[in-house]
Design an enzyme around this catalytic site. Structure first.
Site, short mmCIF file in Angstrom:
data_model
loop_
_atom_site.label_atom_id
_atom_site.label_comp_id
_atom_site.label_asym_id
_atom_site.label_seq_id
_atom_site.Cartn_x
_atom_site.Cartn_y
_atom_site.Cartn_z
CD GLU A 341 -2.71 -1.08 2.60
OE1 GLU A 341 -3.65 -1.87 2.70
OE2 GLU A 341 -2.44 -0.24 3.48
CB CYS A 342 0.64 4.36 0.20
SG CYS A 342 0.74 6.13 -0.17
N GLY A 343 3.34 3.67 0.27
CA GLY A 343 4.79 3.60 0.36
C GLY A 343 5.34 2.25 -0.01
N GLY A 458 -1.02 -1.00 -4.74
CA GLY A 458 -1.54 0.29 -5.16
C GLY A 458 -1.41 1.34 -4.08
#
Length: 490
Positions: A341-343, A458
């Site tokens: 997720e993200c990072g 994502g």
């Protein structure tokens, strides 16, 4: 269940909620209370400050992520009569979904959990106008939850003048004030506050804040407000993670020794406590590791969870740890179930570029070569499991709540959704198109996420309790991966 409690809320962001909340947590802890803390909304960093004070994790509660009943269950999970809870609000008291709806607001959470509110008002630069501000908030308070007001950044001299006026004209208790603190404070960056471990002598700062606040508030009033909170829930519905509530979760006999490697260090630390707990309730053992400091994944891990954080701030350190980069790439390519997720999603790319590229198209031919050289100097090579890279955009790329539906069922049952939140200044050369994200306030939708049998990658930060099947399927995929790895037929 009798839990003494109050919420610290404010008319707007930047009013001092986190600093006041942490100081109160420290004072309550020092008094011998069994203190629990919660953060309203999807923020990751404020709970880190709570944990720095209390030494135990703080939980997020969000009435967009979960319905009212589930929110109360999450609030009560593993709690006991006599506990003392402090809830920290988000943004302005009435600011909810889309900035205009009640759902997701601090006020909605206070209403759902029947929690009294103490309104922290940043009074710097205000005279009697502060009464008009407070009066407006009281008028909007249809459930009469605001039980006290704390005046932040106000001098003692003016406090002695304005306090009796507020109590006489508005019939609300003023629980104290807090003068402006020029030598202590919490710094901010693009995703919120600077993380507590980055601040020098943070424990000393928090203790000093608590000592100063103690001198300017009426702690007995705080206690009276907390003790007047109604009983809430009962022992029968306090476990949100029971078999019925999480669906057909993997049975314990199938999840013995299922290990999920969870990235946890300076670069990766954005996790919802209830996400981790739900994975454990589904039978997984969490093995924490550091992509910065460790050289390999934990032994016998069956899945990877790469959470959000600030990989861009530690890109050089991450890039230098070639052994870990190779280990993660090898595991991913071998089919190890992976949620990033993200990072964590950024980390799986070939590179991160920390220079804003918004003006690249404006560069003419004479300066393009120099720009390319500068861009290469600001690139850090990372895992390389995904082609392409992530680029700093210099502004928010996507922000706010979303609901996610897979185009083809992998981690969710058909026609089901999971709720999430986005907040990032970087963008990828390929954000994926395997899910449809829908903005609940506007109905706008867009493609995102790279999802397949064994991976979900994502920018969205997922909240598993909004659809526990996601956690269940991740654990099941880890179980199947272990069976395949050991050469056993499914």
């Amino acid at each position: 269940m009798k839990i003494n409690r109050f919420m610290i809320a404010a008319p707007k962001s930047g009013s001092g909620k986190t600093m006041i909340t942490c100081a109160l947590l420290q004072l309550l802890k020092d008094s011998g209370k069994n203190v629990l803390s919660y953060k309203c909304g999807p923020d990751y960093i404020d709970p880190m400050f709570h944990k720095k004070v209390l030494g135990v994790p703080s939980k997020n509660l969000d009435t967009f992520f979960t319905d009212e009943k589930t929110t109360v269950q999450l609030f009560l999970d593993e709690r006991a009569d006599g506990d003392f809870a402090v809830l920290e609000g988000v943004m302005g008291l009435y600011d909810g979904l889309g900035g205009i709806y009640e759902q997701g607001s601090s006020y909605h959470l206070a209403k759902v959990t029947q929690t009294p509110i103490i309104l922290v008002v940043d009074a710097k630069g205000m005279g009697k106008s502060v009464l008009a501000l407070i009066a407006g908030f009281l008028q909007y308070d249809t459930h009469h939850l605001i039980k006290g007001v704390l005046l932040n950044r106000m001098s003692k001299g003016y406090y002695d003048i304005i306090k009796p006026l507020i109590e006489k004209e508005l019939s609300v208790k003023v629980v104290g004030y807090f003068p402006e603190q020029k030598d202590i404070g919490l710094s901010s960056r693009h995703l919120g506050l600077v993380m507590p471990d980055e601040l020098l002598d943070i424990k000393k700062q928090l203790n000093e804040t608590a000592n100063r606040l103690k001198k300017t508030i009426d702690m007995d009033l705080f206690m009276d407000i907390a003790e007047a909170a109604d009983e809430i829930g009962d022992s029968e519905n306090a476990d949100v993670y029971n078999e019925k509530s999480i669906g057909n979760c993997v049975q314990n006999e199938f999840t013995q020794n299922i290990n999920i490697a969870v990235a946890m260090d300076e670069a990766f630390c954005f996790y919802y406590e209830d996400n981790l707990k739900l994975l454990e309730k589904c039978g997984a053992k969490l093995q924490y590791f550091s992509p910065i400091h460790d050289t390999k994944l934990p032994k016998d891990c069956d899945a990877m969870l790469l959470g959000g954080g600030y990989p861009e701030l530690y890109a050089k350190e991450l890039s230098k740890n070639v052994s870990m980069l190779n280990a993660i790439k090898k595991a991913f390519r071998a089919g190890m179930p992976t949620v990033a997720e993200c990072g964590g999603f950024m980390y799986l790319h070939t590179y991160i570029r920390n220079i804003c590229d918004d003006n690249d198209e404006k560069n003419n031919a004479d300066t393009q070569n120099n720009t390319d050289i500068q861009n290469d100097m600001n690139k850090s090579k990372l895992v390389g499991a995904l082609d392409g890279g992530c680029h700093f955009k210099g502004k928010l790329v996507r922000f706010g709540y979303i609901e996610l539906a897979e185009k083809y069922s992998n981690f969710l049952p058909p026609n089901e959704k999971i709720k999430a939140h986005e907040f990032h200044y970087y963008d990828s050369t390929d954000n994926g198109a395997d899910c449809i994200a829908t903005k609940p306030a506007t109905g706008r939708s867009y493609d995102c996420v790279i999802s397949h049998d064994n991976y979900w990658l994502g920018f969205p930060h997922l909240y598993y309790p909004s659809n526990p099947h996601f956690a269940e399927r991740l654990v099941r995929k880890a179980y199947e991966y272990r069976r395949n790895k050991n050469g056993k037929l499914l």
